[in-house]
Design a protein around this motif. Structure first.
Motif, short mmCIF file in Angstrom:
data_model
loop_
_atom_site.label_atom_id
_atom_site.label_comp_id
_atom_site.label_asym_id
_atom_site.label_seq_id
_atom_site.Cartn_x
_atom_site.Cartn_y
_atom_site.Cartn_z
N GLY A 486 -40.64 -24.67 21.63
CA GLY A 486 -40.74 -24.13 20.28
C GLY A 486 -40.12 -25.06 19.26
O GLY A 486 -39.72 -26.19 19.58
N PRO A 487 -40.02 -24.59 18.06
CA PRO A 487 -40.40 -23.24 17.60
C PRO A 487 -41.92 -23.06 17.46
O PRO A 487 -42.62 -24.00 17.08
CB PRO A 487 -39.73 -23.13 16.24
CG PRO A 487 -39.68 -24.56 15.76
CD PRO A 487 -39.47 -25.41 16.98
N ALA A 514 -33.91 -27.77 11.21
CA ALA A 514 -32.74 -26.90 11.07
C ALA A 514 -32.11 -26.62 12.43
O ALA A 514 -30.87 -26.64 12.59
CB ALA A 514 -33.15 -25.59 10.40
N LEU A 515 -32.94 -26.40 13.44
CA LEU A 515 -32.42 -26.12 14.78
C LEU A 515 -31.82 -27.38 15.41
O LEU A 515 -30.85 -27.30 16.19
CB LEU A 515 -33.55 -25.57 15.67
CG LEU A 515 -34.03 -24.15 15.32
CD1 LEU A 515 -35.23 -23.78 16.17
CD2 LEU A 515 -32.92 -23.13 15.53
N LYS A 516 -32.38 -28.55 15.09
CA LYS A 516 -31.84 -29.81 15.59
C LYS A 516 -30.42 -30.02 15.06
O LYS A 516 -29.52 -30.45 15.80
CB LYS A 516 -32.74 -30.97 15.14
CG LYS A 516 -32.50 -32.27 15.89
CD LYS A 516 -32.94 -32.14 17.34
CE LYS A 516 -32.80 -33.48 18.05
NZ LYS A 516 -33.11 -33.36 19.50
N ASP A 517 -30.21 -29.66 13.79
CA ASP A 517 -28.86 -29.76 13.21
C ASP A 517 -27.89 -28.85 13.96
O ASP A 517 -26.73 -29.24 14.21
CB ASP A 517 -28.89 -29.38 11.73
CG ASP A 517 -29.59 -30.44 10.88
OD1 ASP A 517 -29.74 -31.59 11.36
OD2 ASP A 517 -30.00 -30.09 9.74
N CYS A 518 -28.34 -27.66 14.29
CA CYS A 518 -27.48 -26.73 15.04
C CYS A 518 -27.14 -27.28 16.42
O CYS A 518 -25.99 -27.19 16.89
CB CYS A 518 -28.19 -25.38 15.21
SG CYS A 518 -28.33 -24.43 13.68
N GLU A 519 -28.14 -27.90 17.07
CA GLU A 519 -27.94 -28.47 18.40
C GLU A 519 -26.93 -29.61 18.36
O GLU A 519 -26.04 -29.70 19.21
CB GLU A 519 -29.29 -28.97 18.95
CG GLU A 519 -29.26 -29.32 20.43
CD GLU A 519 -30.64 -29.68 20.94
OE1 GLU A 519 -30.71 -30.48 21.91
OE2 GLU A 519 -31.65 -29.19 20.38
N THR A 532 -30.12 -19.28 10.54
CA THR A 532 -30.56 -20.64 10.18
C THR A 532 -32.07 -20.70 10.04
O THR A 532 -32.61 -21.32 9.11
CB THR A 532 -30.08 -21.65 11.24
OG1 THR A 532 -28.65 -21.62 11.30
CG2 THR A 532 -30.56 -23.05 10.91
N ILE A 533 -32.77 -20.07 10.98
CA ILE A 533 -34.24 -20.05 10.92
C ILE A 533 -34.71 -19.35 9.63
O ILE A 533 -35.61 -19.85 8.94
CB ILE A 533 -34.82 -19.33 12.16
CG1 ILE A 533 -34.55 -20.18 13.42
CG2 ILE A 533 -36.32 -19.08 12.01
CD1 ILE A 533 -34.88 -19.47 14.73
N ARG A 534 -34.12 -18.20 9.33
CA ARG A 534 -34.52 -17.47 8.11
C ARG A 534 -34.30 -18.33 6.86
O ARG A 534 -35.17 -18.42 6.00
CB ARG A 534 -33.73 -16.16 8.00
CG ARG A 534 -34.10 -15.10 9.01
CD ARG A 534 -33.48 -13.76 8.63
NE ARG A 534 -33.59 -12.82 9.74
CZ ARG A 534 -32.64 -12.59 10.63
NH1 ARG A 534 -31.48 -13.25 10.55
NH2 ARG A 534 -32.82 -11.72 11.60
#
Length: 558
Positions: A486-487, A514-519, A532-534
């Motif tokens: 995903g996403p 955005a998810l890459k930054d979280c990772e 973060t997704i929202r």
């Protein structure tokens, strides 16, 4: 009510039916004893998406259920009896009502599997009944349903007259004129009437409400001139209206078929109880109407309010199981639109015209008269009863205030008039009327089998979904928070994906970043990931197409 010198005050609490149309319910209290008057539903307005019915909040009576002596009913309309199946699941009290009222209630109780355990007590108008410690008189009045009664409930401070929905019809179809004598007798009694609670629905109309017989004259004229099928939509509970249509069909040698669940049920109940006379050989099954000449067919149906799945509406759309409108049909809508239904009724009329029907409705012909009292009848009720205190009921706030003004002009002191809000506990004493307290009240929403499980948050979400749709973002992660799949973006009611591939692809890339930054920052908390997704999509979507869809992140861990 038993004589008790210690009892000084009498109170009435409204759980519905003031400031609104429908959901009528009152609770009379004297000392430690209670009497419930009616318990009705309100039909949902357009903003209550997916809601089937609205009922009163029963919290107050449930907390005091050991004090309840019984439930008394004024008449059989759903806005007065429709909530009883829900109430009876919480309390066990005997129910008093006239024969037709209880006959109609039985059908509702059967559907909820409550009939066997419910104590139904048939009463007759003009009689007094002891309901626990309460003495209640049922007083005949006229309305758009047979067997309607006002109530006189005797208290230590004098009788309270609850005038129900009413009008004064001098030429009623069944010959049962309102009991003017009893109302006047109460008003002229030595103790006098403590308080009058009176119908305010038609307070804006001057003069008198026309007699139901006027409709009969119009109906007969229509039957005399029609050459093809006649299809009549009316309220299924208006048995007098149904009788006049049956009489006209009989006079002009027509067969009659009934369609619509409530119409069929109410006709069966009214015939069984003797309130409706239809010769057996006059009734035909709707499926056999095509075997008869059109000039010999009358169809009586539901759908006078333009309900989407009612029989007349389906005929107008052309998707009824057995009958559809065709050129030459005469369609009579013998009802007025309930506030809020005007649009649906108008749409149905337009569709009927498009199919070639000759449509007759209230705005162009006298095919309907109201069942509620106009100004002169409201004044007459005040003058007959001569109450010390006055409470206008059954109406929106403009109706209540206008009725209060009418009562003041009719001699009731302003300080003796109380305009109630739902939840008001109104206290009556020998020298004043006042609000004792505000009790828990309001609307409970019925959606399918769910009772009260749909609130403001759910309705807000439904409204959002109906306006801008939903975006579902699906992400699969491992136990360390690393993104595996995903996403993936799925939409419903937002855009047509095949024509918006560029927008969806761009949105997907923003979520990925955005998810890459979280990772990279070792963020693995699900709530943070979802937020973060929202945030990554909200502003972007609005900037691109000025829409605010619901964004629903779905995270799966493997």
């Amino acid at each position: 009510m038993k004589d008790n010198n210690k009892i000084k005050d009498v109170s009435m609490t409204t759980l519905g039916g003031v400031g609104e149309i429908g959901k009528n319910m009152w609770v009379l209290e004297i000392g430690d004893e209670m009497l419930i008057i009616d318990s009705g539903v309100k039909f949902p307005e357009n903003d209550l998406l997916g809601i089937d019915l609205v009922i009163p909040d029963f919290d107050y009576v449930i907390k005091n259920k050991d004090k309840i002596n019984g439930i008394v009913l004024t008449h059989g309309h759903l806005d007065h009896i429709g909530a009883l199946p829900y109430l009876l699941k919480e309390i066990n009290a005997p129910i008093y009502g006239t024969k037709l009222t209880l006959g109609l209630l039985e059908g509702n109780l059967k559907e909820h599997r409550l009939l066997k355990d419910t104590r139904l007590k048939v009463v007759n108008s003009g009689k007094k009944y002891q309901v626990g410690s309460f003495e209640v008189e049922f007083i005949r009045v006229n309305h758009s349903i047979a067997d309607t009664c006002a109530l006189a409930i005797h208290t230590p401070l004098g009788p309270i007259v609850y005038a129900s929905d009413f009008k004064f019809d001098q030429t009623p179809i069944d010959g049962q004129v309102a009991d003017f004598h009893k109302l006047a007798e109460l008003g002229d009694s030595e103790e006098g009437v403590l308080a009058l609670f009176s119908d305010s629905t038609n307070v804006e109309r001057e003069g008198y409400t026309l007699s139901e017989k006027v409709v009969g004259e119009t109906v007969e004229e229509i039957f005399r001139g029609a050459r093809e099928r006649i299809i009549v939509a009316t309220f299924a509970s208006n048995i007098h209206r149904v009788q006049q249509i049956v009489d006209a069909a009989f006079k002009y040698n027509r067969k009659i078929a009934f369609t619509g669940r409530s119409m069929i049920n109410n006709v069966d109940i009214a015939r069984r109880l003797g309130y409706l006379q239809v010769p057996d050989d006059m009734i035909v099954d709707i499926r056999d109407c095509s075997d008869l000449p059109d000039s010999k067919v009358t169809l009586l149906t539901t759908g006078s309010q333009g309900e989407p799945y009612a029989a007349l509406t389906r005929m107008a759309r052309g998707d009824h199981y057995h009958i559809n409108i065709k050129k030459g049909d005469t369609v009579m809508i013998s009802a007025s639109a309930i506030p809020g239904n005007e649009k649906f009724v108008g749409q149905t009329i337009n569709k009927l015209y498009r199919r070639g029907a000759n449509v007759i409705y209230e705005d162009v012909s006298g095919v309907h008269v109201s069942g509620h009292a106009s100004q002169e009848e409201l004044k007459l009720m005040l003058n007959l009863v001569k109450p010390k205190y006055f409470v206008p009921v059954h109406g929106e706030y403009r109706h209540l205030y206008k009725h209060a003004d009418l009562a003041e002009k009719n001699g009731i002191p302003k300080d003796n008039i109380y305009i109630a809000d739902v939840g008001d506990k109104i206290n009556f004493s020998e020298d004043k009327v006042s609000k004792a307290e505000k009790i828990q009240s309001g609307d409970v929403l019925i959606d399918g089998l769910g009772i009260g499980d749909v609130g403001n948050i759910v309705l807000r979400d439904r409204k959002l979904l109906s306006e801008d749709g939903i975006i579902i973002v699906v992400v699969t992660i491992d136990k360390h928070g690393n993104i595996l799949v995903g996403p993936d973006i799925i939409t419903r009611g937002f855009v047509y994906i095949r024509e918006s591939e560029e927008l969806i692809e761009s949105a997907t890339k923003r979520v990925e970043r955005a998810l890459k930054d979280c990772e990279e920052n070792n963020v693995t908390e699900w709530s943070v990931l979802k937020d973060t997704i929202r945030k990554s999509l909200n502003n972007y979507i609005y900037q691109k197409i000025k829409r605010n869809p619901m964004i629903l992140p779905v995270i799966m861990e493997v």
